[in-house]
Design a protein around this motif. Structure first.
Motif, short mmCIF file in Angstrom:
data_model
loop_
_atom_site.label_atom_id
_atom_site.label_comp_id
_atom_site.label_asym_id
_atom_site.label_seq_id
_atom_site.Cartn_x
_atom_site.Cartn_y
_atom_site.Cartn_z
N GLY A 148 39.61 46.89 36.02
CA GLY A 148 40.98 46.71 35.59
C GLY A 148 41.14 45.68 34.50
N ALA A 149 40.18 44.77 34.34
CA ALA A 149 40.27 43.72 33.33
C ALA A 149 40.00 44.28 31.94
CB ALA A 149 39.28 42.61 33.64
N THR A 150 40.50 43.59 30.94
CA THR A 150 40.21 44.01 29.57
C THR A 150 38.84 43.55 29.11
OG1 THR A 150 41.37 42.06 28.76
CG2 THR A 150 42.63 44.09 28.92
N SER A 182 25.42 42.48 32.26
CA SER A 182 26.19 43.50 31.55
C SER A 182 27.51 42.91 31.10
CB SER A 182 26.43 44.73 32.44
OG SER A 182 27.19 44.38 33.59
N ALA A 183 28.08 43.53 30.08
CA ALA A 183 29.37 43.12 29.54
C ALA A 183 30.15 44.35 29.15
CB ALA A 183 29.21 42.19 28.34
N SER A 184 31.46 44.31 29.32
CA SER A 184 32.31 45.42 28.92
C SER A 184 33.63 44.87 28.41
CB SER A 184 32.55 46.38 30.09
OG SER A 184 33.23 45.72 31.14
N ALA A 185 34.30 45.65 27.58
CA ALA A 185 35.57 45.21 27.02
C ALA A 185 36.36 46.41 26.55
CB ALA A 185 35.35 44.23 25.86
N TRP A 186 37.67 46.32 26.70
CA TRP A 186 38.58 47.29 26.11
C TRP A 186 38.89 46.87 24.69
CZ3 TRP A 186 40.14 51.87 28.03
CH2 TRP A 186 39.93 52.11 29.40
N LEU A 187 38.75 47.79 23.75
CA LEU A 187 39.13 47.57 22.36
C LEU A 187 40.47 48.27 22.14
CD1 LEU A 187 35.67 48.26 20.68
CD2 LEU A 187 36.58 46.11 21.61
N GLY A 188 41.55 47.49 22.18
CA GLY A 188 42.86 48.09 22.21
C GLY A 188 43.15 48.64 23.59
N ALA A 189 44.00 49.65 23.68
CA ALA A 189 44.43 50.17 24.97
C ALA A 189 43.64 51.40 25.40
CB ALA A 189 45.92 50.52 24.93
N ALA A 190 42.80 51.98 24.53
CA ALA A 190 42.23 53.29 24.83
C ALA A 190 40.71 53.34 24.82
CB ALA A 190 42.77 54.34 23.85
N VAL A 191 40.02 52.39 24.20
CA VAL A 191 38.57 52.48 24.03
C VAL A 191 37.88 51.34 24.78
CG1 VAL A 191 36.66 52.48 22.39
CG2 VAL A 191 38.82 53.58 21.79
N GLY A 250 28.92 50.88 49.13
CA GLY A 250 30.15 50.13 49.00
C GLY A 250 29.89 48.69 48.61
N ARG A 251 30.96 48.02 48.15
CA ARG A 251 30.87 46.63 47.73
C ARG A 251 32.10 45.89 48.24
NH1 ARG A 251 30.64 49.21 42.87
NH2 ARG A 251 32.29 47.94 41.95
N LEU A 252 31.93 44.62 48.52
CA LEU A 252 33.02 43.73 48.88
C LEU A 252 33.11 42.67 47.80
CD1 LEU A 252 35.16 42.73 50.94
CD2 LEU A 252 33.33 41.34 51.97
N ARG A 253 34.30 42.56 47.18
CA ARG A 253 34.50 41.61 46.08
C ARG A 253 35.53 40.56 46.48
NH1 ARG A 253 36.24 43.19 39.92
NH2 ARG A 253 34.17 44.15 40.01
N TYR A 254 35.27 39.32 46.08
CA TYR A 254 36.24 38.24 46.29
C TYR A 254 36.35 37.45 45.00
CZ TYR A 254 38.55 34.01 47.83
OH TYR A 254 39.43 32.96 47.95
N GLY A 255 37.59 37.16 44.61
CA GLY A 255 37.80 36.31 43.44
C GLY A 255 38.88 36.88 42.55
N GLY A 256 39.11 36.19 41.45
CA GLY A 256 40.06 36.60 40.44
C GLY A 256 39.38 36.62 39.10
N ARG A 257 39.67 35.60 38.28
CA ARG A 257 38.99 35.53 36.99
C ARG A 257 37.48 35.39 37.19
NH1 ARG A 257 39.95 31.19 32.02
NH2 ARG A 257 38.32 32.05 30.67
N ASN A 279 36.17 37.94 34.73
CA ASN A 279 37.07 38.84 34.04
C ASN A 279 38.02 38.02 33.18
OD1 ASN A 279 36.16 41.23 35.41
ND2 ASN A 279 37.33 40.56 37.20
N TRP A 280 38.49 38.60 32.11
CA TRP A 280 39.49 37.91 31.30
C TRP A 280 40.32 38.93 30.56
CZ3 TRP A 280 34.42 38.35 29.86
CH2 TRP A 280 34.17 38.95 28.62
N ALA A 281 41.44 38.47 30.03
CA ALA A 281 42.32 39.31 29.23
C ALA A 281 42.06 39.05 27.76
CB ALA A 281 43.79 39.03 29.57
N LEU A 282 41.65 40.06 27.05
CA LEU A 282 41.45 39.94 25.62
C LEU A 282 42.79 40.00 24.88
CD1 LEU A 282 38.41 42.34 25.17
CD2 LEU A 282 38.37 39.86 25.27
#
Length: 236
Positions: free
Chosen positions: A14-16, A46-55, A192-199, A226-229
């Motif tokens: 869900g993060a950008t 690994s690293a991932s990022a949204w470039l704009g709203a669609a890519v 399955g995975r269990l995740r805890y945290g925010g940023r 995670n962060w918001a670009l």
């Protein structure tokens, strides 16, 4: 199942922007085009990022250590690249296309890799309502055959992931299926995975194989952020 595939991750993150470091241990794994099983430990980033709203773009790499009944070997794993394109989106439904590539960095001689470039491509649809979300991806993995010159194996695959989140907690379930071909047996796993945290977050998880060629079991632990670009407004 095609390790390069990143279709489901296009929706599930869900993060950008996201960076994660993960350690995974698989028991009884039989890699594509191989006949012998081995236990494999992989430490990856690994690293991932949204470039704009669609890519969305994704990059990953790891270090491998294999232990078979007769030998032990370590070395670099393959680089993995992926891109997702979201073509439809509402508050409830998302749809898109994706592709991934495995670059032949891991060597064929010690069976950590195949010295072949693999690609996969497909489509996904995701649903989101309240704390629940899910996504289904289907596609085709084109695997280079290290045993035959200028040959490949085309493996149809499917990925499904579902998640429930509340506050800083998230529970994620996943299934991966690669169908049998003339050169490779079927591979299917659920986990399955269990995740805890925010940023900043941590994860623990595992999976079990449903077919003989899949890993008998996997365990993993991961940390990440995670962060918001910054977004660019239309016309800027």
């Amino acid at each position: 199942m095609p390790a390069a595939s990143d279709l489901v991750g296009v929706v599930a993150d869900g993060a950008t922007g996201s960076v994660r470091v993960e350690a995974e241990h698989a028991i009884g794994l039989v890699p594509p085009f191989r006949s012998g099983s081995r236990d494999r430990t992989e430490v990856s980033a690994s690293a991932s990022a949204w470039l704009g709203a669609a890519v969305r773009v994704h990059l990953g790499w790891g270090w491998l250590a294999d232990q078979s009944a007769v030998d032990a070997t370590t070395g670099p794993g393959d680089f993995r690249l992926g891109t997702g394109l979201r073509i439809f989106h509402t508050d409830v439904v998302s749809m898109g296309l994706g592709w991934g590539a495995k670059l032949p960095n891991a060597t064929n001689e010690n069976e950590l890799g195949t010295d072949e470039t693999d690609v996969d491509f497909g489509a996904w649809v995701g649903l989101h309502r309240g704390p629940w979300s899910g996504v289904l991806g289907v596609g085709l993995a084109v695997l280079g055959n290290p045993l035959r010159f200028a040959a490949q194996d085309d493996v149809p695959f499917a990925e499904i992931e579902g998640a429930w989140s509340s506050g800083r907690w998230a529970v994620i379930g996943r299934a991966d299926v690669g169908l049998a071909t003339s050169r490779n047996p079927a591979r299917a796993e659920v986990g399955g995975r269990l995740r805890y945290g925010g940023r900043f977050f941590g994860e623990v998880g595992g999976a079990a194989g449903l077919t003989p060629a899949a890993a008998d079991g996997r365990v993993l632990i991961a940390i990440g952020t995670n962060w918001a670009l910054p977004r660019t407004a239309p016309g800027e």
